[in-house]
Design a protein around this motif. Sequence first.
Motif: not given
Length: 171
Positions: A112-129
């Motif tokens: 779950a931690f890896l999925f959450i960290l991955g999800g946070l990375l994706v959310l951050r990437l989308i927000a940045k774009l």
Amino acid sequence: MLKLQGLIDFVFNEIPPVYLIVGSTVLFLVMGTFAFFVRAKAAKKPISPKRIILPPLFMSTGALMFLFEEFRVPPMQVVEAIIVGLLFSTLLIRTTHFEIKTGAIYVKRSKAFLFILGGLLVLRLIAKLVLSSSIDVGELGGMFWILAFAMIVPWRIGMLVKYRKINHASA
């Protein structure tokens, strides 16, 4: 300091913003991938208060970017970045657990931690774009540093509290 300001001026005035966004996005993906591997490797070693506290201390040096005007963030955006960072940190705190093996304390592996960290990375990437079309690149960099710092500090404090509880219980 003047040479560094000259370099920053060159980067922000001579390089088109789209290149800065693409370059920082690629760098972000590389660092995110690196973080996954570091996290997996770190789980094989016992944790200690020092290993919990040092990452935010090292990251705090990034605040030096705010010496330069290009990275300064308006107060309302600082508050927004802190709130988002705190929300993200709650997920990390809830998914970080410890276990005792061979007399030492380890971070418990969690899918779950890896999925959450991955999800946070994706959310951050989308927000940045999305945000890059309305916020300057330097200011956006400052906002995301604030967000990351507001996420890692509470998470590491939560880890330290959990570590002390399990360490006290095992003593």
